[in-house]
Design a protein around this motif. Structure first.
Motif, mmCIF file in Angstrom:
data_model
loop_
_atom_site.group_PDB
_atom_site.id
_atom_site.type_symbol
_atom_site.label_atom_id
_atom_site.label_comp_id
_atom_site.label_asym_id
_atom_site.label_seq_id
_atom_site.Cartn_x
_atom_site.Cartn_y
_atom_site.Cartn_z
ATOM 1 N N VAL A 155 -70.308 64.681 -17.772
ATOM 2 C CA VAL A 155 -70.289 63.355 -17.148
ATOM 3 C C VAL A 155 -68.833 62.960 -16.895
ATOM 4 C CG1 VAL A 155 -70.752 60.898 -17.531
ATOM 5 C CG2 VAL A 155 -72.468 62.597 -18.162
ATOM 6 N N VAL A 156 -68.575 62.416 -15.706
ATOM 7 C CA VAL A 156 -67.226 61.950 -15.359
ATOM 8 C C VAL A 156 -67.285 60.434 -15.213
ATOM 9 C CG1 VAL A 156 -65.306 62.167 -13.739
ATOM 10 C CG2 VAL A 156 -66.847 64.114 -14.093
ATOM 11 N N GLN A 157 -66.578 59.716 -16.077
ATOM 12 C CA GLN A 157 -66.553 58.249 -16.011
ATOM 13 C C GLN A 157 -65.833 57.795 -14.740
ATOM 14 O OE1 GLN A 157 -68.094 56.369 -18.273
ATOM 15 N NE2 GLN A 157 -68.588 58.089 -19.639
ATOM 16 N N LYS A 158 -66.159 56.587 -14.311
ATOM 17 C CA LYS A 158 -65.560 56.041 -13.083
ATOM 18 C C LYS A 158 -64.032 56.112 -13.127
ATOM 19 C CE LYS A 158 -65.596 51.886 -10.127
ATOM 20 N NZ LYS A 158 -65.970 52.470 -8.845
ATOM 21 N N GLY A 159 -63.466 55.799 -14.276
ATOM 22 C CA GLY A 159 -62.004 55.792 -14.402
ATOM 23 C C GLY A 159 -61.375 57.174 -14.284
ATOM 24 N N GLU A 160 -62.180 58.218 -14.485
ATOM 25 C CA GLU A 160 -61.649 59.600 -14.421
ATOM 26 C C GLU A 160 -62.008 60.297 -13.112
ATOM 27 O OE1 GLU A 160 -63.784 61.205 -17.677
ATOM 28 O OE2 GLU A 160 -62.708 60.053 -19.190
ATOM 29 N N LEU A 161 -62.703 59.566 -12.242
ATOM 30 C CA LEU A 161 -63.266 60.211 -11.042
ATOM 31 C C LEU A 161 -62.192 60.675 -10.065
ATOM 32 C CD1 LEU A 161 -66.146 60.901 -10.334
ATOM 33 C CD2 LEU A 161 -66.342 58.750 -9.095
ATOM 34 N N ARG A 162 -61.020 60.039 -10.103
ATOM 35 C CA ARG A 162 -59.931 60.424 -9.184
ATOM 36 C C ARG A 162 -59.534 61.886 -9.328
ATOM 37 N NH1 ARG A 162 -58.219 58.498 -4.368
ATOM 38 N NH2 ARG A 162 -58.486 56.265 -4.319
ATOM 39 N N ALA A 163 -59.739 62.446 -10.515
ATOM 40 C CA ALA A 163 -59.404 63.872 -10.714
ATOM 41 C C ALA A 163 -60.381 64.782 -9.974
ATOM 42 C CB ALA A 163 -59.415 64.200 -12.204
ATOM 43 N N GLU A 164 -61.520 64.199 -9.524
ATOM 44 C CA GLU A 164 -62.571 64.982 -8.866
ATOM 45 C C GLU A 164 -62.732 64.666 -7.389
ATOM 46 O OE1 GLU A 164 -64.472 67.385 -9.926
ATOM 47 O OE2 GLU A 164 -64.070 67.382 -12.063
ATOM 48 N N ILE A 165 -62.461 63.419 -7.010
ATOM 49 C CA ILE A 165 -62.744 62.995 -5.633
ATOM 50 C C ILE A 165 -61.821 61.838 -5.242
ATOM 51 C CG2 ILE A 165 -64.638 61.505 -6.451
ATOM 52 C CD1 ILE A 165 -66.048 61.938 -3.787
ATOM 53 N N GLU A 275 -56.148 65.620 -1.862
ATOM 54 C CA GLU A 275 -56.468 64.248 -2.312
ATOM 55 C C GLU A 275 -57.978 63.975 -2.213
ATOM 56 O OE1 GLU A 275 -56.064 59.740 -0.529
ATOM 57 O OE2 GLU A 275 -54.479 61.164 0.004
ATOM 58 N N LEU A 276 -58.599 64.437 -1.131
ATOM 59 C CA LEU A 276 -60.029 64.177 -0.913
ATOM 60 C C LEU A 276 -60.886 64.913 -1.944
ATOM 61 C CD1 LEU A 276 -60.186 64.569 2.980
ATOM 62 C CD2 LEU A 276 -59.980 62.444 1.675
ATOM 63 N N SER A 277 -60.513 66.165 -2.242
ATOM 64 C CA SER A 277 -61.324 66.980 -3.158
ATOM 65 C C SER A 277 -60.398 67.846 -4.002
ATOM 66 C CB SER A 277 -62.295 67.856 -2.357
ATOM 67 O OG SER A 277 -63.134 68.580 -3.219
ATOM 68 N N PRO A 278 -59.818 67.246 -5.065
ATOM 69 C CA PRO A 278 -58.781 67.951 -5.843
ATOM 70 C C PRO A 278 -59.245 69.283 -6.420
ATOM 71 C CG PRO A 278 -58.918 65.627 -6.497
ATOM 72 C CD PRO A 278 -60.048 65.869 -5.542
ATOM 73 N N ARG A 279 -60.544 69.423 -6.698
ATOM 74 C CA ARG A 279 -61.031 70.663 -7.320
ATOM 75 C C ARG A 279 -61.926 71.453 -6.379
ATOM 76 N NH1 ARG A 279 -61.500 68.716 -13.534
ATOM 77 N NH2 ARG A 279 -59.374 68.001 -13.598
ATOM 78 N N ASN A 280 -61.950 71.048 -5.122
ATOM 79 C CA ASN A 280 -62.681 71.806 -4.091
ATOM 80 C C ASN A 280 -64.161 71.961 -4.441
ATOM 81 O OD1 ASN A 280 -62.925 73.206 -1.699
ATOM 82 N ND2 ASN A 280 -62.345 75.167 -2.578
#
Length: 432
Positions: A155-165, A275-280
């Motif tokens: 689970v990715v919390q809202k505050g951590e979502l920037r690392a994903e999207i 920036e859009l998709s840091p982890r592709n």
């Protein structure tokens, strides 16, 4: 470059050509109908065992959904795990989930064995929550999936979502590292070459018009009338998915063809793409009327969804380009000025219970009903049903489950109710 009504993936591949078409064989052990992922996977498996196989395709290999999808090789199924357990019980659902994981290994193994250059990459998928209550459900799903299926999601919390999207409109996310991405047109081309190299014959532009039972020299089988002539087959395997037609009416009545549409931007600067998709990741959202999106290997944003429920035609494709562009900018305001270079549509196959189905119907083998999870599951089912036809007893939990048709039999293969279904799903997204 302006907007082209063309499948972007098709511009990245040279589809195989085998010289002058061979005449239709007079008889084969197995006739496979449909040269998409399902049919070609089955043909490859059968031919490798020395079975005489002809693949009958009304257009060209991969012409349907197999070359037009987002190239997402996803774990899991369309329905949630608790729903599946309530429908099928714990033990069968565990086997279904295991099969969904095995289906990705199956694709990876074929890509490796056949040396298919299709940018296969285990990049994982990210599901993003459009509402707080959708996000709250993720924690429950992760717990059930870990306990029941021994499979770890995060689970990715809202505050951590920037690392994903690179979007801030979502309430959080859920990551599965096992999922993959690929170029579907290159993959289906490679699957076609692999089937032919194994000894299968692929008959393109050979539309199946009708099928009749016919015994030959005391052996039961089928007479198949096509646009190129007639052949006899001992067994038939149907892998026509959203393009299932009148030649197999019992199957056609069980499958709803639903349009899905995709736009693709120009090539994006590297910093913006990162920036859009840091982890592709392969990304999709939690709505019924969902969006799915990813970066292509050459850094375009590919953005798809059920912009129109009807299967593709010029009008639905053009309308969808506008709807999807607006959706893309809602998710990614950074793409407001990005040019859209490609738009296209394709047809998915949904069963009435939104489940994959495989087995035998009216004496013919079949595998259908992938509901947008077809890259992995279609490849897997093609292989598993081929193994069954060859006399093995493969583990396949989708064989033998109830395969419902329309309520009251109000469906003959023409999906008149799709506009109502579309409105219903939009309503569900609003209230749920």
């Amino acid at each position: 470059m302006g907007l082209r009504e063309q499948n972007y993936w098709a511009t990245t591949v040279e589809m195989p050509s085998w010289g002058a078409p061979l005449p239709l064989p007079e008889s084969v052990d197995v006739a496979v109908i449909g040269a998409g992922f399902t049919g070609l996977s089955a043909a490859r498996t059968l031919a490798k065992r020395g079975v005489r196989v002809a693949v009958l395709e009304g257009e060209t290999i991969g012409w349907g959904a197999s070359s037009r999808n987002g190239g997402m090789v996803l774990t899991g199924m369309k329905l949630g795990v608790n729903k599946l357990i309530s429908m099928y019980g714990r033990e069968r659902t565990q086997r279904m989930y295991a099969a969904s994981l095995a289906s990705i290994d199956c694709v990876e193994q074929i890509v490796r064995e056949e040396n298919i250059d299709c940018d296969f990459l285990r990049c994982g998928h990210l599901e993003v929550a459009c509402k707080q209550k959708h996000f709250d459900d993720y924690a429950r799903q992760v717990e059930v999936i870990a306990r029941e299926f021994n499979h770890q999601l995060r689970v990715v919390q809202k505050g951590e979502l920037r690392a994903e999207i690179g979007s801030n409109i979502y309430y959080g996310g859920m990551v599965d590292e096992v999922s993959a991405g690929l170029n579907p047109a290159r993959y289906v081309a490679g699957l076609g070459r692999a089937a032919v190299n194994a000894g299968a014959q692929i008959c393109e532009h050979t539309r199946v018009e009708s099928i009749e039972r016919e015994s030959r020299q005391g052996e039961s089988g089928w007479r198949i009338i096509t646009s190129k002539g007639t052949l006899w087959a001992h067994e038939i395997f149907v892998g026509t998915s959203g393009y299932t037609g009148r030649a197999t009416p019992a199957l056609q009545k069980k499958i709803i063809p639903i349009g899905s549409f995709i736009i693709t931007t120009e090539i994006l600067p590297e910093a913006l793409a990162r920036e859009l998709s840091p982890r592709n990741r392969m990304i999709y959202d939690s709505k019924n009327y969902l969006y799915y999106y990813r970066l292509t290997p050459d850094r375009r944003m590919l953005f798809g969804g059920r912009a129109a429920f009807f299967p593709e035609n010029d009008r639905t494709v053009r309308q969808s380009a506008d709807i999807l562009r607006r959706g893309m900018i809602d998710v990614y305001p950074q793409l407001r000025d990005a040019k859209i270079e490609y738009v296209w549509g394709g047809t998915l196959d949904f069963a009435f219970d939104i489940m994959p189905h495989a087995g035998q119907m009216d004496g013919m083998y079949y595998a259908v009903g992938y509901a947008g999870h077809g890259v992995a599951m279609a490849t897997y089912q093609g292989q598993k049903i081929a193994e069954l036809m060859a006399g093995d007893k493969p583990e396949n939990p989708f064989v033998g489950i109830p395969f419902p048709g329309a309520p009251l039999g109000l469906y003959n293969g023409k999906p008149w109710f799709l506009p109502f279904a579309g409105m219903w799903y939009k309503f569900l997204d609003w209230v749920s």
